[in-house]
Enzyme design. Structure first.
Site, mmCIF file in Angstrom:
data_model
loop_
_atom_site.group_PDB
_atom_site.id
_atom_site.type_symbol
_atom_site.label_atom_id
_atom_site.label_comp_id
_atom_site.label_asym_id
_atom_site.label_seq_id
_atom_site.Cartn_x
_atom_site.Cartn_y
_atom_site.Cartn_z
ATOM 1 N N SER A 146 0.807 -0.815 -0.341
ATOM 2 C CA SER A 146 -0.312 -0.199 -0.207
ATOM 3 C C SER A 146 1.076 1.274 -0.144
ATOM 4 O O SER A 146 1.782 1.103 0.264
ATOM 5 C CB SER A 146 -1.028 0.015 1.293
ATOM 6 O OG SER A 146 -1.288 1.332 1.294
ATOM 7 N N TYR A 159 -2.159 -0.666 10.453
ATOM 8 C CA TYR A 159 -2.362 -0.875 8.947
ATOM 9 C C TYR A 159 -0.808 -0.347 7.923
ATOM 10 O O TYR A 159 0.105 -0.642 8.275
ATOM 11 C CB TYR A 159 -3.277 0.085 8.666
ATOM 12 C CG TYR A 159 -3.728 0.330 7.129
ATOM 13 C CD1 TYR A 159 -3.940 -1.632 6.777
ATOM 14 C CD2 TYR A 159 -3.025 0.787 6.071
ATOM 15 C CE1 TYR A 159 -4.067 -1.922 5.234
ATOM 16 C CE2 TYR A 159 -3.626 0.193 4.739
ATOM 17 C CZ TYR A 159 -3.642 -0.893 4.533
ATOM 18 O OH TYR A 159 -4.067 -1.416 2.788
ATOM 19 N N LYS A 163 2.064 -3.010 6.337
ATOM 20 C CA LYS A 163 2.153 -2.440 4.794
ATOM 21 C C LYS A 163 3.651 -2.295 4.895
ATOM 22 O O LYS A 163 4.456 -2.704 3.366
ATOM 23 C CB LYS A 163 1.165 -1.698 4.510
ATOM 24 C CG LYS A 163 -0.203 -1.899 4.296
ATOM 25 C CD LYS A 163 -0.548 -3.129 3.765
ATOM 26 C CE LYS A 163 -2.067 -3.913 3.607
ATOM 27 N NZ LYS A 163 -2.128 -5.020 2.309
#
Length: 257
Positions: A146, A159, A163
């Site tokens: 991401s 998150y 990532k």
């Protein structure tokens, strides 16, 4: 011809998290490129929907189910693919979760689940497929990282960190397994309109979201899953035969701001 290098005819591809969003779009695109696609998802009903979409489009696909965080389940899925089809050429390790939170508000359960699915799940997917690819002396792995793994963003501590781990896992695997003819690359989606970003953007009404996108995305819109899928096909194909260890941002210019 250049176009022939994008063909995956005769190849077998496995996509995790294939029941919706980017996973479903990439499963359809890989099938359109000629691969027989195994669409795997923890939700078998969703995986079956993807299988049917592939077949309705005139291509080859089968549904499978496995929890990417379960090592035995992932090994079983891969073993089943190899037993039925004799090979495994392409893997799109796509399954993931997003839960909003800061270093002070993210719960430890959310932190642990994020890393269990995003990092452990990707690692176990790759570990399950590597023996067959080593045996074949070929393979292409595409990891869904991401742009969140490349930059800092508010309210995404678990998150973004997970990532970021996938960004470096991609590089590590590429270096370690290049000698076996295995390429490992990653796609880094930006804001993609699939509902995946709702924990962060879902509180905004349409006008507020449009204003935010206009300020931060040079192309002036959110992306779609179909904006990501062609890059997955490219990185899986011979068109990318000299590309490994790379992370491709697909973000409408967001990370260039």
């Amino acid at each position: 011809m250049i176009v022939n290098t994008l063909s995956l005819t005769g190849q077998v591809a496995l996509v995790t998290g294939a029941g919706h969003g980017i996973g479903r779009a990439s499963a359809l695109a890989l099938a359109e490129a000629g691969a027989l696609v195994v669409a795997s998802d923890v939700d078998f009903a969703r995986a079956t929907e993807t299988e049917q979409l592939i077949k309705d489009a005139g291509y080859e696909g089968v549904a499978a189910t496995a929890d990417v965080t379960d090592e035995k389940a992932m090994i079983a899925v891969v073993d089943d693919v190899v037993r039925k089809f004799g090979r495994l050429d392409v893997v799109h390790a796509n399954a993931g979760v997003l839960m909003a939170g800061t270093a002070l508000t993210q719960t430890l359960d959310e932190w642990d689940k994020t890393f269990t699915v995003n990092v452990r799940g990707t690692f176990l997917t790759v570990r399950a497929v590597l023996p067959q690819m080593i045996k074949q002396k070929s393979g292409a792995i595409v990891i869904t990282a991401s742009v969140s793994g490349l930059i800092g963003e508010p309210d995404l501590v678990a998150y973004n960190t997970s990532k970021g781990a996938l960004v470096n896992l991609t590089r590590q695997l590429a270096v370690e397994y290049a000698e076996h003819g295995i390429r490992v690359n990653g796609v880094c989606p930006g804001w993609i309109e699939t509902g995946f970003n709702d924990p962060v953007l879902g509180h905004l009404d349409t006008a507020e979201l449009d204003q935010l996108v206009d300020r931060q995305v040079p192309l002036g819109r959110q992306g779609t899953a179909e904006d990501i899928a062609p890059a997955v096909v490219f990185l899986a194909s011979d068109g990318a035969r000299y590309i490994t260890g790379q992370l491709l941002p697909i973000d409408g210019g967001l990370t260039s701001m």
